[in-house]
Design a protein around this motif. Sequence first.
Motif, short mmCIF file in Angstrom:
data_model
loop_
_atom_site.label_atom_id
_atom_site.label_comp_id
_atom_site.label_asym_id
_atom_site.label_seq_id
_atom_site.Cartn_x
_atom_site.Cartn_y
_atom_site.Cartn_z
N GLN A 169 0.84 -1.20 0.00
CA GLN A 169 0.00 0.00 0.00
C GLN A 169 0.87 1.25 0.00
N ALA A 170 1.99 1.16 -0.71
CA ALA A 170 2.97 2.26 -0.69
C ALA A 170 2.40 3.58 -1.19
N ASP A 171 1.43 3.52 -2.10
CA ASP A 171 0.88 4.75 -2.65
C ASP A 171 -0.02 5.49 -1.66
N SER A 172 -0.26 4.88 -0.49
CA SER A 172 -1.12 5.53 0.51
C SER A 172 -0.31 6.15 1.64
N LYS A 173 0.99 6.16 1.52
CA LYS A 173 1.84 6.66 2.60
C LYS A 173 1.53 8.13 2.94
N VAL A 174 1.47 8.41 4.23
CA VAL A 174 1.34 9.78 4.74
C VAL A 174 2.71 10.21 5.23
N VAL A 175 3.34 11.12 4.56
CA VAL A 175 4.70 11.53 4.88
C VAL A 175 4.76 12.11 6.30
N GLY A 176 5.73 11.65 7.09
CA GLY A 176 5.94 12.19 8.43
C GLY A 176 5.04 11.64 9.50
N GLU A 217 11.23 7.60 6.19
CA GLU A 217 10.11 7.30 5.30
C GLU A 217 10.21 5.89 4.73
N ALA A 218 11.42 5.32 4.69
CA ALA A 218 11.58 3.94 4.23
C ALA A 218 10.97 2.96 5.24
N GLN A 219 10.79 3.41 6.48
CA GLN A 219 10.21 2.58 7.54
C GLN A 219 8.72 2.85 7.71
N ASN A 220 8.16 3.69 6.85
CA ASN A 220 6.76 4.09 6.92
C ASN A 220 5.95 3.28 5.92
N PHE A 221 5.05 2.43 6.43
CA PHE A 221 4.20 1.60 5.59
C PHE A 221 2.78 2.18 5.55
N GLY A 222 2.18 2.22 4.36
CA GLY A 222 0.88 2.85 4.20
C GLY A 222 -0.28 2.07 4.78
N ASP A 279 -9.05 5.42 2.00
CA ASP A 279 -10.48 5.22 2.21
C ASP A 279 -11.19 6.52 1.92
N ASN A 280 -12.24 6.45 1.11
CA ASN A 280 -12.98 7.66 0.71
C ASN A 280 -12.03 8.71 0.12
N HIS A 281 -11.03 8.20 -0.65
CA HIS A 281 -10.05 9.06 -1.33
C HIS A 281 -9.12 9.79 -0.37
N LYS A 282 -9.06 9.36 0.87
CA LYS A 282 -8.19 9.98 1.88
C LYS A 282 -7.19 8.94 2.40
N ARG A 283 -5.96 9.38 2.62
CA ARG A 283 -4.93 8.50 3.16
C ARG A 283 -5.11 8.36 4.66
N THR A 284 -5.24 7.12 5.12
CA THR A 284 -5.64 6.91 6.51
C THR A 284 -4.49 6.97 7.50
#
Length: 217
Positions: free
Chosen positions: A94-101, A109-114, A118-123
Amino acid sequence: MKKNMLGLTIGTLCLVASIGAHATTAAELIVRGTIKPVACNLTLGGGGIVDYQIINPASLSATQFNPLAAKLVSLTVSCGQAPAKFGLKLSDMQADSKVVGVLGAGFTEAQNFGLGIDNHKRTGGYSVTLKNLRSSNGALSPLMRVGTAGSWQRSDGKIAQNPSQYSWGSGNSVVPASITLLNGTLEVKAVINRTQDLDLTSDVTLDGRARLELSYI
């Protein structure tokens, strides 16, 4: 095409007949065998599912990221009777859903998994940390390298996404240990996005998915 096939057949028959007409002065030596990797089995407790169940939106901040309690998943790798050196890679599906920071200080950010969209919003996002690693011979320390050609080094256990690779060594060694059984824990910690950046007019589903891959080294 038919002419070519016929010509090949005739040529082969003529060659065989010619060899048969002379004494056999040579023979073919064939050396066979199979190099078969050690069969290791990877198992995650609870089927690898981390369930935060129902989350009350009133408990979440509208303007700050919302860390949830850490969840523990048991990790077992069994290689039968034959010791092996192996490691792990984790790929974010789910890399395309990542919320930076979203993970905050102490994480890259390499340790951040998406956590999905949902409803076009990154959860939000989540981290995965290797902990409590042990073999039948005692405690192990996490190691990591980038790619399959990098140098191994000590790790704090925080898992970065593929191509980073993780293994474990005995004591202060930076050489992966050859073992038959690994027991450990994956600490998973989710962080929900600011509610001002979510659509709370309907249910919001956390949907983090990652592929854990065992590899021989």
